[in-house]
Every structure is written in C-alpha cells, then in structure tokens.
Scaffold this active site. Structure first.
Site, PDB file in Angstrom:
ATOM      1  N   SER A 124      48.009  29.838   4.515  1.00 19.12           N
ATOM      2  CA  SER A 124      49.269  29.595   5.061  1.00 19.12           C
ATOM      3  C   SER A 124      50.010  28.514   4.615  1.00 19.12           C
ATOM      4  CB  SER A 124      50.322  29.571   6.795  1.00 19.12           C
ATOM      5  OG  SER A 124      50.749  30.248   6.695  1.00 19.12           O
ATOM      6  N   HIS A 159      51.127  35.679   4.160  1.00 21.05           N
ATOM      7  CA  HIS A 159      50.687  36.362   5.665  1.00 21.05           C
ATOM      8  C   HIS A 159      51.776  38.023   5.551  1.00 21.05           C
ATOM      9  CE1 HIS A 159      49.513  33.504   8.142  1.00 21.05           C
ATOM     10  NE2 HIS A 159      50.171  32.852   7.904  1.00 21.05           N
TER      11      HIS A 159
END
Length: 231
Positions: A124, A159
């Site tokens: 991330s 993601h």
C-alpha cells in the site's frame, strides 16, 4: 550490487495473518539465511498494534525482526538502517509518510541503503512510495495522485481489486495525464524489481493479478498479468 524493491498491492502479515507467503518470499530474497528485517510503520503513525502484529508474525519466521519509529528514533538512524538486510514498509497515510521521511532525511538514507543492496519492500503506502507517482487515499473521501520518491520509474496503484474506486481513478488520471503509465497490483500480489526492472510478479492468492497500464491514442490500455502463485 543488485538493487531490489518488492512492492505489494496488499497482503502480507498485516492483511493475511494466516498467509505469510509474501513475507516468506521477501525474506528468501536476502543474501543471508537469517536476515535482519526492519519494519517502518511511519504511515500508520507508528501504531503500537501494527508493530506488535509485525513482530508477532515475523518471530515465527527465520529472521531477526526489529522496527524503526520516528517518534522514538534510535540515537543515529543511518547506521541502524544501513545495518539491515530488508526494510519492510507498512501501509497507512502515504502523504504523512513522505513528509516525515523527508523531514528526518530518511528518504536519502533509504536510497543509500537500497544502493548498498538492502532490500526495500512494503504494501500500500509502502509500495507507492518507491515510484515516481502513486494513487493514494491519503486525502479524505477520494483517490488522488501523489508524487513520491522515484526510486522506480512510472506510477503505482495498490489494492486494485480490494477497493472499487481504484481502477476508475487510475484510468481517469492516466487519461488526463495526471499520472504516468505504470503498474497496478491486486491485494496479495507483489511486483519484484531488480536493478529498476520488473523481473517477477508473485502472489499469495490464486486469482489475484497485476496490471500494466499504458496510454495510447488517448485511451487507457490495461494488460492483465498473471503472477506466479506461491502456494
């Protein structure tokens, strides 16, 4: 000395505590069988619970886990960082991570560590930060482009399958040229760069993928790439 960056769309101990395939893969890339791995939880505000989850998970693996808190830093940061075999960056607020690293000079220290052969990894925010640009949710209520450190060329979006706003946002910003062409990764997928070149894509989930996104004649072209499943 080869340089290595392993950028995860999501996954690892913080998202898959019972599935440490990506974490084991990262450890296996080290030059030693018992590597020193340092967790950087900056993007989470050095959250105690995140640090505890890292230590709990990595103590089950063959390595020497530690962490670096910028709220309680060691006496001298650079020797500490350069002594590691792997730097593992957690998720959270990318904008805060970039600001704090620059303020402490940690971005320059990590660059020197990378050139020295220390493996840089993360998910991330800990994936986005290594590229020229990334797609972040650091700003409330939206996915936005952000300029990062540029160790790797192009842009990055994590993601990709885990948050439904990610794909349309990446296409939008590519089309209006707010971000450069780049790579997206589903949760559970890691992009492994060696000497700045994408050499391998691996996954801890069977149906997860990576994606190469390019702009041609004003249209976004997305190529799906199937990773090597580590299970």
């Amino acid at each position: 000395m080869d340089t290595q960056i392993i950028a995860m769309g999501g996954g690892g101990f913080s998202m898959e505590p019972d599935n440490l395939l990506l974490d084991r893969y990262i450890l296996n890339q080290a030059r030693t069988g018992n590597p020193k791995v340092c967790f950087l939880p900056t993007a989470s505000g050095d959250a105690d619970g995140y640090i505890e989850r890292f230590l709990r998970s990595f103590k089950t693996l063959k390595c020497q886990p530690t962490y670096l808190s910028l709220y309680k830093p060691p006496h001298s940061i650079e020797p500490f960082v350069l002594d590691q075999d792997i730097i593992y960056v957690g998720g959270g607020n990318t904008k805060n991570l970039l600001a704090l690293w620059k303020e402490w000079g940690l971005d320059a220290i990590l660059y020197r560590a990378w050139k020295k052969g220390v493996i840089l990894a993360g998910l991330s925010a800990g994936s986005i930060c290594w590229f020229e640009q990334g797609l972040t949710d650091s700003y409330p209520g939206k996915i936005s482009p952000i300029t990062c450190f540029g160790f790797l060329n192009g842009s990055n979006c994590p993601h990709y399958d885990g948050e439904e706003a990610r794909r349309p946002a990446y296409h939008h910003y590519l089309k209006d040229r707010s971000v450069k062409e780049g790579m997206a990764a589903d949760d559970g997928v890691a992009l492994h760069y060696i000497n700045g070149k994408l050499e391998r894509i691996v996954s801890s989930r069977r149906n997860a993928s990576a994606y190469s996104l390019k702009l041609k004649d004003g249209l976004v072209h997305e190529e799906r790439i199937n990773p090597l499943f580590l299970g």
